[in-house]
Design a protein around this motif. Structure first.
Motif, short mmCIF file in Angstrom:
data_model
loop_
_atom_site.label_atom_id
_atom_site.label_comp_id
_atom_site.label_asym_id
_atom_site.label_seq_id
_atom_site.Cartn_x
_atom_site.Cartn_y
_atom_site.Cartn_z
N SER A 136 51.89 -7.21 -18.47
CA SER A 136 50.94 -6.13 -18.17
C SER A 136 51.28 -4.87 -18.95
O SER A 136 52.45 -4.62 -19.26
CB SER A 136 50.96 -5.80 -16.66
OG SER A 136 50.71 -6.94 -15.88
N VAL A 172 51.60 -0.96 -18.59
CA VAL A 172 51.86 -0.09 -17.45
C VAL A 172 51.97 1.36 -17.91
O VAL A 172 52.78 1.66 -18.79
CB VAL A 172 53.15 -0.50 -16.71
CG1 VAL A 172 53.39 0.40 -15.50
CG2 VAL A 172 53.09 -1.95 -16.29
N PRO A 173 51.18 2.28 -17.33
CA PRO A 173 51.29 3.70 -17.68
C PRO A 173 52.65 4.26 -17.26
O PRO A 173 53.36 3.69 -16.43
CB PRO A 173 50.16 4.36 -16.89
CG PRO A 173 49.23 3.24 -16.55
CD PRO A 173 50.07 2.02 -16.41
N GLU A 174 53.00 5.37 -17.80
CA GLU A 174 54.27 6.02 -17.49
C GLU A 174 54.34 6.38 -16.01
O GLU A 174 53.37 6.82 -15.40
CB GLU A 174 54.42 7.29 -18.33
CG GLU A 174 55.74 8.02 -18.14
CD GLU A 174 55.85 9.25 -19.01
OE1 GLU A 174 56.85 9.97 -18.88
OE2 GLU A 174 54.92 9.48 -19.81
N ALA A 175 55.55 6.13 -15.45
CA ALA A 175 55.87 6.54 -14.06
C ALA A 175 55.00 5.83 -13.02
O ALA A 175 54.75 6.36 -11.94
CB ALA A 175 55.75 8.05 -13.91
N GLN A 176 54.53 4.63 -13.30
CA GLN A 176 53.79 3.85 -12.31
C GLN A 176 54.58 2.62 -11.93
O GLN A 176 55.35 2.07 -12.72
CB GLN A 176 52.42 3.42 -12.85
CG GLN A 176 51.35 4.48 -12.70
CD GLN A 176 49.96 3.87 -12.77
OE1 GLN A 176 49.79 2.65 -12.64
NE2 GLN A 176 48.96 4.71 -12.96
N GLU A 177 54.40 2.17 -10.67
CA GLU A 177 55.08 0.97 -10.20
C GLU A 177 54.59 -0.24 -10.98
O GLU A 177 53.39 -0.39 -11.24
CB GLU A 177 54.81 0.77 -8.71
CG GLU A 177 55.52 -0.44 -8.13
CD GLU A 177 55.21 -0.64 -6.65
OE1 GLU A 177 55.73 -1.61 -6.08
OE2 GLU A 177 54.44 0.16 -6.09
#
Length: 454
Positions: A219, A221-226
């Motif tokens: 996947s 995943v954007p910065e600072a996301q679970e």
């Protein structure tokens, strides 16, 4: 041990030269005297170490079923000895380079301790020569054994008993490593088309246990996301190994005249297993024998088994449809398998203007993928009633696993007899080994079932 023995011999040679150079002198020069002392002390030390190593090897061989890896000399392990023996066997052409590589892989596997014990005992040159004498005369050959051959035989039997723990059949003699058919037939020398394209694994235990997965999802995943849960669904297939036997008779004359009887024996044993497994890996039932790829696919049914667009007919559209049915992740390594009759039918398919649809079949390829002739697959014959006729298989064949257990055994028969109980002038060998096979990921294969009604 070989390095230490070589060093001891070098010191003895240098000492002899030193003595010869100074035999006419009443006393040695200081430098020569100092060197004389170094040489004699070095030889005495190496002699003592050699005696200790010899005693240690005897103790370790008698305790071959201990868990800890053994050391045969200072800094030299059983694995080192195995690698040296493999190198010697390859140079002497007792073993192919591919087979030796397969043994080396076993030494790095999960059951490396058992594999190392087996390779050390079965690959001992002294055991090979002891086996040859027993082959020549099953009842009295052991009387001609040297001390080293006797020790090697006892070590091999100890290893065989340890490997056969929990198995009813524990008799016979361990087959020397260079003759073990389960080593030879997993190399490039195999004539079995399924072995050539499937995944081959070699084990020392009772079953192969693997892990398969439909794949892991990655996947962005954007910065600072679970992170999302991308854990795969794992399966743990277990493929047992089944006893396979072959009987080899040979005459007294062959015994007397066979300069290289061991090599001939290896060829015969490997050929016998090849013929047996040719069928098993294709249509084996899975009951007291490997489960064949056809059996696995037929049991799975749709969508892994396709039917032709026109009943009782093989068309170009069916071949395109079969290839397209395989998921994309298996396409890069996919290959075709079919009976020669089915392949020839595909060669004859023509377009409306009379051109060949698949001209690349002349080069052994179909739709840019390799074609393999598997004679045990059903050939398409509209004149024969056959409800289950998997005539063409396409897929990534690493999803079929051939399991080969090393540690083959033989029983020697001193004299074969005829119908009236009198000797026929032949001896016999019964080889028994264990082999398994099965599909571990059915999604990686597709088949075309051309059912027929005569």
């Amino acid at each position: 041990m070989a390095e230490a023995d070589d060093r001891r011999e070098e010191l003895r040679e240098e000492l002899a030269e030193l003595v010869a150079e100074n035999e006419d002198r009443n006393e040695l020069e200081p430098d020569a005297e100092a060197r004389f002392t170094e040489l004699t002390e070095g030889i005495e030390y190496l002699d003592a170490q050699h005696e200790k190593r010899s005693k240690m090897i005897g103790l370790l061989d008698r305790g071959a079923h201990d868990d800890a890896p053994t050391r045969t000399s200072r800094g030299t392990t059983d694995r080192d000895v195995v690698l040296r023996n493999l190198e010697s066997d390859v140079k002497a052409k007792h073993l192919s380079a591919d087979a030796a590589t397969g043994v080396e892989a076993l030494l790095r596997g999960e059951d490396s301790t058992t594999a190392t014990r087996w390779a050390r005992a079965a690959g001992d040159p002294a055991y090979r020569s002891a086996f040859a004498k027993m082959l020549a005369d099953p009842s009295r050959g052991h009387l001609e054994w040297t001390a080293a051959e006797s020790d090697a035989y006892r070590s091999a039997q100890a290893v065989q008993r340890a490997m056969n723990e929990g198995v009813n059949s524990q008799g016979g003699s361990l087959v020397p490593l260079s003759l073990d058919p389960n080593i030879g037939i997993t190399s490039d020398g195999s004539n079995n088309p399924i072995r050539q394209i499937a995944r081959n694994v070699t084990i020392t235990g009772q079953a192969w246990r693997g892990i398969t997965s439909a794949g892991v999802t990655a996947s962005w995943v954007p910065e600072a996301q679970e992170l999302p849960d991308s854990s795969p669904t794992l399966a743990a297939p277990v493929i047992p190994v089944f006893k396979a036997t072959t009987f080899i008779p040979y005459s007294w004359e062959v015994e007397q005249d066979g300069v290289d009887l061991l090599s001939q024996l290896q060829t015969l044993m490997a050929d016998g297993l090849e013929q047996l497994t040719n069928t098993a890996f294709t249509t084996g039932t899975g009951v007291n024998q490997p489960r064949g790829v056809v059996t696995a696919l037929a049991s799975a049914g749709a969508p892994y088994v396709l039917t032709p667009g026109t009943v009782e007919t093989l068309s170009a559209a069916d071949i395109f449809k079969l290839q397209s049915a395989l998921p994309p992740r298996f396409q890069p390594n996919a290959q075709w398998a079919g009976n020669l009759g089915t392949i020839n039918l595909a060669r004859q398919l023509e377009t409306a203007n009379g051109s060949r649809v698949f001209p690349e079949l002349a080069d052994g390829r179909l739709l840019s993928r390799k074609v393999n002739e598997v004679s045990n697959l059903d050939g398409f014959n509209a004149a024969v009633t056959d409800a289950s006729n998997l005539a063409l298989i396409y897929g990534d064949w690493s999803n079929y696993v051939c399991v080969n257990r090393v540690g083959a055994s033989v029983e020697f028969i001193q004299n074969l007899t005829g119908p009236n109980g009198r000797p026929t002038g032949q001896r016999g060998i019964v080889l028994y080994t264990r082999i398994g096979g099965d599909v571990v990921n059915i999604n990686g294969l597709r088949a075309l079932n051309i059912a027929t009604t005569a």
